[in-house]
Design an enzyme around this catalytic site. Structure first.
Site, PDB file in Angstrom:
ATOM      1  N   HIS A  12       4.951  39.241   3.813  1.00 27.24           N
ATOM      2  CA  HIS A  12       5.183  40.300   2.823  1.00 27.24           C
ATOM      3  C   HIS A  12       5.654  41.598   3.483  1.00 27.24           C
ATOM      4  O   HIS A  12       5.000  42.638   3.367  1.00 27.24           O
ATOM      5  CB  HIS A  12       3.920  40.542   1.992  1.00 27.24           C
ATOM      6  N   ALA A  54     -11.812  24.212  17.256  1.00 27.57           N
ATOM      7  CA  ALA A  54     -11.566  24.037  15.827  1.00 27.57           C
ATOM      8  C   ALA A  54     -11.956  25.274  15.026  1.00 27.57           C
ATOM      9  O   ALA A  54     -12.913  25.970  15.355  1.00 27.57           O
ATOM     10  CB  ALA A  54     -12.354  22.831  15.326  1.00 27.57           C
ATOM     11  N   LYS A  67     -12.557  33.892  21.250  1.00 25.20           N
ATOM     12  CA  LYS A  67     -12.881  34.481  22.551  1.00 25.20           C
ATOM     13  C   LYS A  67     -13.045  33.375  23.582  1.00 25.20           C
ATOM     14  O   LYS A  67     -13.437  32.252  23.251  1.00 25.20           O
ATOM     15  CB  LYS A  67     -14.200  35.256  22.470  1.00 25.20           C
TER      16      LYS A  67
END
Length: 196
Positions: free
Chosen positions: A129, A169, A189
């Site tokens: 956008h 994941a 991290k």
């Protein structure tokens, strides 16, 4: 015993048939001006969209899995590869694999060789956008060789992931991650070093 193997053999045959039908994606890539190397395979419909004057280059021996059961961990959507501005450059190295992965480049996305993207991953260099005043500028994304993105990983703009790194994941990668580490979380991290 032979009867038990019949289901696996049948599944293997149907999978090969799906890859043959996947060659129609080469026509779609040609139509959109996407450059694809040799031996790239598709299971299911992969969506391409290249903005005029931009570039999409895909290396040799890549694989795009887009059918819901083409990866048994579960694929929620087809692979989608797009550029969205005329200056955008999207480059994918050899031997990369994608399962329901969405890649959207407004500026620059470079994905190295032997990269594995788990099911339903997203890689983007923009907030999208661009007409919205709350949105910042697009920033390049670089994913090094041999990186593995786990299922549902999201990689956002301005991120560089060093070679050989594994992203766990469901991670949200908002800042760069060094090479040869395991990283996870939201925000992602470093949690462990990998042996070099």
């Amino acid at each position: 015993m032979k009867f038990r193997n019949l289901s696996h053999t049948t599944d293997t045959i149907f999978r090969r048939i799906h890859f043959l039908f996947g060659k129609r994606n080469l026509l779609s890539a040609w139509w959109w001006g996407v450059k694809i190397g040799s031996n790239t395979r598709f299971d299911g419909k992969c969506y391409f969209k290249r903005y005029p004057k931009s570039s999409i280059t895909i290396g040799d021996n890549c694989e795009f899995l887009s059918r819901p059961n083409s990866n048994l961990i579960g694929v929620d959507r087809p692979c989608m590869v797009s550029t969205l501005t005329e200056v955008a450059q999207l480059e994918i190295g050899d031997n990369a694999g994608f399962s329901g992965t969405v890649i959207g480049a407004f500026s620059s996305i470079k994905i190295g060789k032997n990269v594995r993207c788990g099911a339903n991953t997203l890689i983007t260099d923009s907030d999208w956008h661009p007409g919205d005043t709350r949105v910042g500028e697009a920033k390049p994304v670089i994913i090094g060789d041999n990186v593995w993105l786990g299922i549902n990983v999201v990689v956002l703009k301005g991120v560089e992931i060093g070679e050989n790194t594994v992203i766990g994941a469901n991670s949200l990668v908002t800042k760069s991650i060094p090479a040869n580490v395991v990283a996870a979380g939201s925000p992602c991290k470093e949690i462990a070093k990998l042996p070099v």
